[in-house]
Design a protein around this motif. Structure first.
Motif, PDB file in Angstrom:
ATOM      1  N   ARG A  29       0.841  -1.215   0.000  1.00  0.00           N
ATOM      2  CA  ARG A  29       0.000   0.000   0.000  1.00  0.00           C
ATOM      3  C   ARG A  29       0.877   1.267   0.000  1.00  0.00           C
ATOM      4  N   TRP A  30       2.061   1.172   0.586  1.00  0.00           N
ATOM      5  CA  TRP A  30       2.975   2.327   0.660  1.00  0.00           C
ATOM      6  C   TRP A  30       4.250   2.039  -0.110  1.00  0.00           C
ATOM      7  N   ARG A  31       4.126   1.328  -1.195  1.00  0.00           N
ATOM      8  CA  ARG A  31       5.276   0.990  -2.061  1.00  0.00           C
ATOM      9  C   ARG A  31       6.401   0.319  -1.261  1.00  0.00           C
ATOM     10  N   ALA A  33       7.485   0.909   1.648  1.00  0.00           N
ATOM     11  CA  ALA A  33       8.322   1.774   2.505  1.00  0.00           C
ATOM     12  C   ALA A  33       8.457   1.093   3.867  1.00  0.00           C
ATOM     13  N   PHE A  34       9.603   1.290   4.503  1.00  0.00           N
ATOM     14  CA  PHE A  34       9.819   0.589   5.774  1.00  0.00           C
ATOM     15  C   PHE A  34       9.658   1.498   6.988  1.00  0.00           C
ATOM     16  N   THR A  35       9.110   0.912   8.049  1.00  0.00           N
ATOM     17  CA  THR A  35       9.019   1.553   9.365  1.00  0.00           C
ATOM     18  C   THR A  35      10.079   0.903  10.266  1.00  0.00           C
ATOM     19  N   CYS A  69      11.135  -1.473  -2.729  1.00  0.00           N
ATOM     20  CA  CYS A  69      11.074  -0.722  -1.461  1.00  0.00           C
ATOM     21  C   CYS A  69      11.268   0.765  -1.773  1.00  0.00           C
ATOM     22  N   ALA A  70      10.356   1.590  -1.223  1.00  0.00           N
ATOM     23  CA  ALA A  70      10.432   3.043  -1.458  1.00  0.00           C
ATOM     24  C   ALA A  70      11.144   3.763  -0.321  1.00  0.00           C
ATOM     25  N   GLY A  71      11.994   3.039   0.421  1.00  0.00           N
ATOM     26  CA  GLY A  71      12.790   3.692   1.466  1.00  0.00           C
ATOM     27  C   GLY A  71      12.019   3.843   2.761  1.00  0.00           C
ATOM     28  N   GLY A  72      12.488   4.762   3.591  1.00  0.00           N
ATOM     29  CA  GLY A  72      11.864   4.972   4.896  1.00  0.00           C
ATOM     30  C   GLY A  72      10.457   5.526   4.752  1.00  0.00           C
ATOM     31  N   ASP A  73       9.562   5.096   5.647  1.00  0.00           N
ATOM     32  CA  ASP A  73       8.167   5.561   5.606  1.00  0.00           C
ATOM     33  C   ASP A  73       8.105   7.002   6.105  1.00  0.00           C
ATOM     34  N   MET A  74       7.792   7.900   5.154  1.00  0.00           N
ATOM     35  CA  MET A  74       7.814   9.331   5.474  1.00  0.00           C
ATOM     36  C   MET A  74       6.752   9.705   6.511  1.00  0.00           C
ATOM     37  N   HIS A  75       5.722   8.857   6.677  1.00  0.00           N
ATOM     38  CA  HIS A  75       4.686   9.165   7.676  1.00  0.00           C
ATOM     39  C   HIS A  75       5.254   9.122   9.092  1.00  0.00           C
ATOM     40  N   VAL A  76       6.316   8.345   9.306  1.00  0.00           N
ATOM     41  CA  VAL A  76       6.834   8.185  10.675  1.00  0.00           C
ATOM     42  C   VAL A  76       8.230   8.777  10.821  1.00  0.00           C
ATOM     43  N   GLY A  81      15.075  10.433  13.477  1.00  0.00           N
ATOM     44  CA  GLY A  81      14.938   9.122  12.844  1.00  0.00           C
ATOM     45  C   GLY A  81      13.480   8.751  12.611  1.00  0.00           C
ATOM     46  N   TYR A  82      13.265   7.516  12.222  1.00  0.00           N
ATOM     47  CA  TYR A  82      11.914   7.002  11.974  1.00  0.00           C
ATOM     48  C   TYR A  82      11.363   6.512  13.307  1.00  0.00           C
ATOM     49  N   VAL A  83      10.149   6.954  13.637  1.00  0.00           N
ATOM     50  CA  VAL A  83       9.607   6.712  14.976  1.00  0.00           C
ATOM     51  C   VAL A  83       8.696   5.487  14.965  1.00  0.00           C
ATOM     52  N   ILE A 116      13.894   2.795  -4.326  1.00  0.00           N
ATOM     53  CA  ILE A 116      14.107   4.244  -4.196  1.00  0.00           C
ATOM     54  C   ILE A 116      14.595   4.566  -2.790  1.00  0.00           C
ATOM     55  N   GLY A 117      15.463   5.563  -2.671  1.00  0.00           N
ATOM     56  CA  GLY A 117      15.926   6.036  -1.358  1.00  0.00           C
ATOM     57  C   GLY A 117      16.610   4.922  -0.589  1.00  0.00           C
ATOM     58  N   GLY A 118      16.179   4.740   0.674  1.00  0.00           N
ATOM     59  CA  GLY A 118      16.745   3.668   1.495  1.00  0.00           C
ATOM     60  C   GLY A 118      16.488   2.296   0.896  1.00  0.00           C
ATOM     61  N   ARG A 173      17.387  11.651  -9.934  1.00  0.00           N
ATOM     62  CA  ARG A 173      16.623  11.150 -11.081  1.00  0.00           C
ATOM     63  C   ARG A 173      16.204   9.707 -10.860  1.00  0.00           C
ATOM     64  N   GLN A 174      15.300   9.258 -11.723  1.00  0.00           N
ATOM     65  CA  GLN A 174      14.940   7.841 -11.715  1.00  0.00           C
ATOM     66  C   GLN A 174      15.562   7.166 -12.936  1.00  0.00           C
ATOM     67  N   TYR A 175      16.017   5.934 -12.753  1.00  0.00           N
ATOM     68  CA  TYR A 175      16.704   5.198 -13.817  1.00  0.00           C
ATOM     69  C   TYR A 175      15.972   3.891 -14.098  1.00  0.00           C
TER      70      TYR A 175
HETATM   71  C1  2NE Z   1       8.273   5.221  -4.970  1.00  0.00           C
HETATM   72  C2  2NE Z   1       7.507   6.268  -5.787  1.00  0.00           C
HETATM   73  C3  2NE Z   1       8.391   6.834  -6.895  1.00  0.00           C
HETATM   74  C4  2NE Z   1       6.292   5.557  -6.402  1.00  0.00           C
HETATM   75  O1  2NE Z   1       5.498   6.475  -7.125  1.00  0.00           O
HETATM   76  P1  2NE Z   1       3.993   6.071  -7.573  1.00  0.00           P
HETATM   77  O2  2NE Z   1       3.476   7.218  -8.366  1.00  0.00           O
HETATM   78  O3  2NE Z   1       3.994   4.721  -8.186  1.00  0.00           O
HETATM   79  O4  2NE Z   1       3.165   5.884  -6.206  1.00  0.00           O
HETATM   80  P2  2NE Z   1       2.702   6.997  -5.168  1.00  0.00           P
HETATM   81  O5  2NE Z   1       1.300   7.425  -5.470  1.00  0.00           O
HETATM   82  O6  2NE Z   1       3.713   8.063  -5.010  1.00  0.00           O
HETATM   83  O7  2NE Z   1       2.721   6.126  -3.831  1.00  0.00           O
HETATM   84  C5  2NE Z   1       1.657   5.257  -3.485  1.00  0.00           C
HETATM   85  C6  2NE Z   1       1.378   5.435  -2.018  1.00  0.00           C
HETATM   86  O8  2NE Z   1       2.551   5.019  -1.305  1.00  0.00           O
HETATM   87  C7  2NE Z   1       2.955   6.074  -0.461  1.00  0.00           C
HETATM   88  C8  2NE Z   1       2.504   7.348  -1.169  1.00  0.00           C
HETATM   89  O9  2NE Z   1       2.446   8.415  -0.270  1.00  0.00           O
HETATM   90  C9  2NE Z   1       1.154   6.914  -1.695  1.00  0.00           C
HETATM   91  O10 2NE Z   1       0.218   6.995  -0.632  1.00  0.00           O
HETATM   92  P3  2NE Z   1      -1.263   7.610  -0.882  1.00  0.00           P
HETATM   93  O11 2NE Z   1      -1.081   8.945  -1.533  1.00  0.00           O
HETATM   94  O12 2NE Z   1      -1.941   6.619  -1.806  1.00  0.00           O
HETATM   95  O13 2NE Z   1      -1.876   7.631   0.461  1.00  0.00           O
HETATM   96  N1  2NE Z   1       4.402   6.053  -0.333  1.00  0.00           N
HETATM   97  C10 2NE Z   1       5.323   5.845  -1.302  1.00  0.00           C
HETATM   98  N2  2NE Z   1       6.542   5.946  -0.823  1.00  0.00           N
HETATM   99  C11 2NE Z   1       6.424   6.232   0.491  1.00  0.00           C
HETATM  100  C12 2NE Z   1       7.346   6.475   1.532  1.00  0.00           C
HETATM  101  N3  2NE Z   1       8.673   6.414   1.361  1.00  0.00           N
HETATM  102  N4  2NE Z   1       6.843   6.731   2.757  1.00  0.00           N
HETATM  103  C13 2NE Z   1       5.539   6.783   2.975  1.00  0.00           C
HETATM  104  N5  2NE Z   1       4.605   6.562   2.027  1.00  0.00           N
HETATM  105  C14 2NE Z   1       5.064   6.291   0.794  1.00  0.00           C
HETATM  106  C15 2NE Z   1       7.014   7.435  -4.932  1.00  0.00           C
HETATM  107  O14 2NE Z   1       5.997   6.977  -4.070  1.00  0.00           O
HETATM  108  C16 2NE Z   1       8.074   8.071  -4.123  1.00  0.00           C
HETATM  109  O15 2NE Z   1       8.854   8.854  -4.623  1.00  0.00           O
HETATM  110  N6  2NE Z   1       8.098   7.761  -2.814  1.00  0.00           N
HETATM  111  C17 2NE Z   1       8.963   8.392  -1.848  1.00  0.00           C
HETATM  112  C18 2NE Z   1      10.355   7.816  -1.932  1.00  0.00           C
HETATM  113  C19 2NE Z   1      11.243   8.475  -0.893  1.00  0.00           C
HETATM  114  O16 2NE Z   1      11.552   9.634  -1.009  1.00  0.00           O
HETATM  115  N7  2NE Z   1      11.645   7.721   0.142  1.00  0.00           N
HETATM  116  C20 2NE Z   1      12.387   8.173   1.278  1.00  0.00           C
HETATM  117  C21 2NE Z   1      13.859   8.418   0.914  1.00  0.00           C
HETATM  118  S1  2NE Z   1      14.881   8.751   2.307  1.00  0.00           S
HETATM  119  C22 2NE Z   1      15.287   7.147   2.833  1.00  0.00           C
HETATM  120  O17 2NE Z   1      14.638   6.214   2.477  1.00  0.00           O
HETATM  121  C23 2NE Z   1      16.434   6.930   3.730  1.00  0.00           C
HETATM  122  C24 2NE Z   1      17.610   7.596   3.587  1.00  0.00           C
HETATM  123  O18 2NE Z   1      17.791   8.483   2.627  1.00  0.00           O
HETATM  124  C25 2NE Z   1      18.672   7.413   4.494  1.00  0.00           C
HETATM  125  C26 2NE Z   1      18.543   6.478   5.487  1.00  0.00           C
HETATM  126  C27 2NE Z   1      17.353   5.759   5.609  1.00  0.00           C
HETATM  127  C28 2NE Z   1      16.315   5.976   4.737  1.00  0.00           C
END
Ligand code: 2NE
Length: 270
Positions: A29-31, A33-35, A69-76, A81-83, A116-118, A173-175
């Protein structure tokens, strides 16, 4: 193919088939993403993968056909850090990165969509990456207020080179899977329907080979990059092999028998 469940969790699936363990992040549901809970469960499953001698190869993937995996769950994502449920901010995914790195068995990332991301760093940490043709790779940190300057930076650069690593982080960018394969961070791209079959084929091929040889090669490849921690891993394997010899047992036996050890009889190879 019949996968049997090894342990029940809330946010991941942990299954096994024919010596292959599969860890699936199960938050489609959240691609995926990890909590902190997802990561805690992954850490427990990876610990079991290390301990269980029946497991030869580990596969990491995401549920569904949209995301690895779309990385860390931005909701938390809170301050620090992630709560999780206990209200404490954590970045426990870094511990899982280290677990994958030091697991003495091959780990394959089965990338079935967005990494993506984490989530992108998690696939990088795996020894091999097999991706489906719909997979998409990228970092977003500088866009969403995050970064991984650890393995996510230096190991990425070792794989794709410094210029590309800087591009990936600076441009966010995305690849495509094909581009990721060209950059050297994906071993093979296959149609989505063939992804699991391909991964199982790679796992089964490795399982035909000497597990100790694979273990030593993984430790050696890590050691070159990982400083003292990498040398510790390789040295631990050397100690394990030494303990398999009569020469090591002579020392222990002599101590228990309260006599001088007789090491003279052991070969001094060139
Ligand atoms: C992954 C991506 C590109 C997918 O895009 P798309 O268009 O296929 O889906 P959509 O509509 O963006 O996502 C579907 C649902 O999943 C949630 C979205 O909010 C959406 O929810 P609703 O609007 O339907 O309610 N969702 C997706 N990714 C989520 C996330 N990471 N946290 C919470 N909810 C998420 C697109 O969704 C995207 O770009 N996602 C964000 C990727 C991101 O920026 N991740 C965090 C990077 S930072 C990190 O992971 C990290 C680090 O840098 C260092 C250490 C540890 C972790």
């Amino acid at each position: 193919r019949e996968w049997t469940s090894l342990k029940e969790y809330k946010e991941i699936l942990f299954e096994m088939y024919n010596g292959i363990a599969k860890i699936t992040i199960n938050r489609p549901r959240w691609r995926n993403a990890f909590t902190p809970l997802t990561v805690g469960e992954m850490s427990d499953a990876f610990r079991i993968c290390r301990e269980n001698p029946e497991i030869a190869v580990v596969v990491l993937t995401g549920a569904g056909d949209k995301a690895f995996c779309a990385g860390g769950d931005m909701h938390v994502k809170g301050r620090g850090g992630y709560v999780g449920g206990d209200g404490v901010p954590r970045l426990n995914v870094l511990d899982v990165q280290k677990q994958i790195r030091s697991l003495p068995k091959p780990v394959i990332a089965m990338v079935n969509g967005y990494a993506i991301g984490g989530g992108h760093v998690l696939h990088l940490m795996c020894d091999l990456t097999i991706a489906s043709d719909n997979a998409i790779f990228g970092q977003t940190g500088p866009k969403v207020g995050s970064f991984d300057a650890g393995f996510g930076a230096s190991y990425l650069a070792r794989i794709v080179g410094q210029k590309k690593a800087r591009e990936i982080w600076f441009m966010c960018r995305q690849y495509s899977a094909a581009e990721a394969e060209r950059m050297g961070m994906v071993n093979k791209v296959v149609p989505f329907e063939e992804l699991e079959d391909e991964v199982v084929r790679w796992a089964e091929k490795m399982m035909e080979h000497s597990p100790l040889a694979l273990r030593m090669i993984k430790a050696g490849l890590n050691a070159e990059l990982d400083g003292q921690a990498g040398i510790q891993e390789l040295a631990g394997d050397a100690t394990m092999l030494y303990y398999m010899l009569d020469e090591a047992h002579e020392g222990g036996r002599a101590f228990l028998e309260k006599r001088k050890p007789d090491f003279k009889k052991f070969p001094k190879l060139p």
